[in-house]
Design a protein around this motif. Structure first.
Motif, short mmCIF file in Angstrom:
data_model
loop_
_atom_site.label_atom_id
_atom_site.label_comp_id
_atom_site.label_asym_id
_atom_site.label_seq_id
_atom_site.Cartn_x
_atom_site.Cartn_y
_atom_site.Cartn_z
N VAL A 13 -11.15 -10.60 -3.67
CA VAL A 13 -12.32 -10.55 -2.80
C VAL A 13 -12.61 -9.10 -2.46
O VAL A 13 -11.68 -8.26 -2.39
CB VAL A 13 -12.10 -11.40 -1.54
N GLN A 14 -13.86 -8.79 -2.24
CA GLN A 14 -14.24 -7.43 -1.88
C GLN A 14 -13.97 -7.18 -0.39
O GLN A 14 -13.96 -8.13 0.41
CB GLN A 14 -15.71 -7.19 -2.17
N PRO A 15 -13.76 -5.94 -0.01
CA PRO A 15 -13.60 -5.64 1.42
C PRO A 15 -14.78 -6.17 2.23
O PRO A 15 -15.93 -6.06 1.80
CB PRO A 15 -13.56 -4.11 1.44
N GLY A 16 -14.46 -6.76 3.37
CA GLY A 16 -15.48 -7.38 4.20
C GLY A 16 -15.71 -8.84 3.90
O GLY A 16 -16.39 -9.53 4.66
N THR A 26 0.64 -17.50 -2.61
CA THR A 26 -0.64 -17.36 -3.29
C THR A 26 -1.10 -15.91 -3.08
O THR A 26 -1.01 -15.37 -1.98
CB THR A 26 -1.68 -18.37 -2.76
N ARG A 27 -1.57 -15.29 -4.15
CA ARG A 27 -1.89 -13.87 -4.10
C ARG A 27 -3.31 -13.65 -3.61
O ARG A 27 -4.25 -14.31 -4.07
CB ARG A 27 -1.72 -13.24 -5.49
N VAL A 28 -3.44 -12.72 -2.69
CA VAL A 28 -4.74 -12.28 -2.18
C VAL A 28 -4.90 -10.79 -2.48
O VAL A 28 -4.02 -9.99 -2.13
CB VAL A 28 -4.85 -12.52 -0.66
N THR A 29 -5.98 -10.45 -3.16
CA THR A 29 -6.26 -9.06 -3.47
C THR A 29 -7.61 -8.68 -2.89
O THR A 29 -8.62 -9.33 -3.21
CB THR A 29 -6.25 -8.81 -4.99
N VAL A 30 -7.62 -7.68 -2.05
CA VAL A 30 -8.86 -7.20 -1.44
C VAL A 30 -9.17 -5.83 -2.04
O VAL A 30 -8.48 -4.84 -1.77
CB VAL A 30 -8.75 -7.10 0.09
N SER A 31 -10.18 -5.80 -2.86
CA SER A 31 -10.50 -4.58 -3.58
C SER A 31 -11.95 -4.58 -4.03
O SER A 31 -12.51 -5.64 -4.33
CB SER A 31 -9.58 -4.44 -4.80
N SER A 32 -12.53 -3.40 -4.08
CA SER A 32 -13.90 -3.29 -4.60
C SER A 32 -13.87 -2.95 -6.09
O SER A 32 -14.93 -2.81 -6.70
CB SER A 32 -14.66 -2.22 -3.82
N ASN A 82 -11.36 -13.57 7.55
CA ASN A 82 -12.67 -12.92 7.54
C ASN A 82 -12.51 -11.41 7.64
O ASN A 82 -11.45 -10.90 8.05
CB ASN A 82 -13.53 -13.43 8.70
N SER A 83 -13.55 -10.70 7.29
CA SER A 83 -13.57 -9.23 7.38
C SER A 83 -12.32 -8.64 6.72
O SER A 83 -11.63 -7.80 7.29
CB SER A 83 -13.64 -8.80 8.85
N LEU A 84 -12.05 -9.11 5.53
CA LEU A 84 -10.83 -8.70 4.84
C LEU A 84 -10.84 -7.21 4.51
O LEU A 84 -11.89 -6.62 4.20
CB LEU A 84 -10.64 -9.51 3.57
N LYS A 85 -9.66 -6.62 4.58
CA LYS A 85 -9.46 -5.20 4.32
C LYS A 85 -8.48 -5.03 3.16
O LYS A 85 -7.66 -5.93 2.90
CB LYS A 85 -8.88 -4.53 5.56
N PRO A 86 -8.52 -3.89 2.49
CA PRO A 86 -7.53 -3.66 1.42
C PRO A 86 -6.09 -3.83 1.91
O PRO A 86 -5.23 -4.28 1.15
CB PRO A 86 -7.82 -2.23 0.99
N GLY A 87 -5.83 -3.51 3.16
CA GLY A 87 -4.49 -3.66 3.73
C GLY A 87 -4.05 -5.10 3.87
O GLY A 87 -2.87 -5.36 4.14
N ASP A 88 -4.96 -6.05 3.68
CA ASP A 88 -4.59 -7.47 3.73
C ASP A 88 -4.08 -7.96 2.38
O ASP A 88 -3.65 -9.11 2.26
CB ASP A 88 -5.80 -8.32 4.13
N THR A 89 -4.12 -7.12 1.38
CA THR A 89 -3.65 -7.49 0.05
C THR A 89 -2.17 -7.83 0.08
O THR A 89 -1.36 -7.14 0.73
CB THR A 89 -3.89 -6.33 -0.93
N GLY A 90 -1.81 -8.89 -0.62
CA GLY A 90 -0.41 -9.29 -0.68
C GLY A 90 -0.28 -10.72 -1.15
O GLY A 90 -1.28 -11.37 -1.47
N VAL A 91 0.94 -11.19 -1.17
CA VAL A 91 1.21 -12.59 -1.47
C VAL A 91 1.39 -13.31 -0.14
O VAL A 91 2.22 -12.90 0.69
CB VAL A 91 2.45 -12.76 -2.36
N TYR A 92 0.65 -14.36 0.05
CA TYR A 92 0.67 -15.14 1.29
C TYR A 92 1.50 -16.40 1.08
O TYR A 92 1.27 -17.15 0.12
CB TYR A 92 -0.75 -15.48 1.72
N TYR A 93 2.43 -16.61 1.99
CA TYR A 93 3.34 -17.74 1.89
C TYR A 93 3.13 -18.69 3.06
O TYR A 93 3.12 -18.26 4.23
CB TYR A 93 4.79 -17.27 1.91
N CYS A 94 2.96 -19.95 2.75
CA CYS A 94 2.92 -20.98 3.78
C CYS A 94 4.33 -21.17 4.33
O CYS A 94 5.32 -21.07 3.57
CB CYS A 94 2.40 -22.28 3.18
N TYR A 95 4.41 -21.44 5.61
CA TYR A 95 5.70 -21.57 6.29
C TYR A 95 5.71 -22.85 7.11
O TYR A 95 4.72 -23.20 7.77
CB TYR A 95 5.90 -20.37 7.21
#
Length: 118
Positions: A12-15, A112-118, A83-96
């Motif tokens: 997803v793109q930033p924002g 599940t991998r989330v990549t925030v990049s333009s 919402n309002s995703l930032k590049p710093g939110d990039t990472g692998v997200y794990y349900c707990y």
């Protein structure tokens, strides 16, 4: 014993926004808390958001006001609206999931991998 299955990651793109979902199967009657952790590249696993039964959601300071954690009506699903995703939110997200048995037992999903990049 519970099993967790995440979905909803992607690029997803930033924002932009993404919604992560986690379906829980198994001994859901013993669930005491559910949440999301993430691991950014080169970093340790960090708590993002957590809901404890009967309590208010807790969020990492870095996502406060941007992310919302909710549970489904049947209590066997948990969602993370980002919402309002930032590049710093990039990472692998794990349900707990945390169960209250003889003690507390923690289980994480596969991620599940989330990549925030333009």
């Amino acid at each position: 014993q519970v099993q967790l299955a995440e979905s909803g990651g992607g690029l997803v793109q930033p924002g932009g926004s993404l919604r992560l979902s986690c379906a829980v199967s198994g001994s859901i009657f013993s669930l005491n808390a559910m949440g999301w952790y993430r691991q950014a590249p080169g970093n340790k696993l960090d708590l993002v958001a957590l809901i404890i039964n009967g309590g208010n959601p807790n969020y990492a300071e870095s996502v406060q006001g941007r992310f919302t954690i909710t549970r489904g009506n049947a209590k066997n699903t948990v969602y993370l609206q980002m919402n309002s995703l930032k590049p710093g939110d990039t990472g692998v997200y794990y349900c707990y999931a945390r169960q209250l048995l003889d003690g507390l037992k923690s289980t994480w999903g596969q991620g599940t991998r989330v990549t925030v990049s333009s």
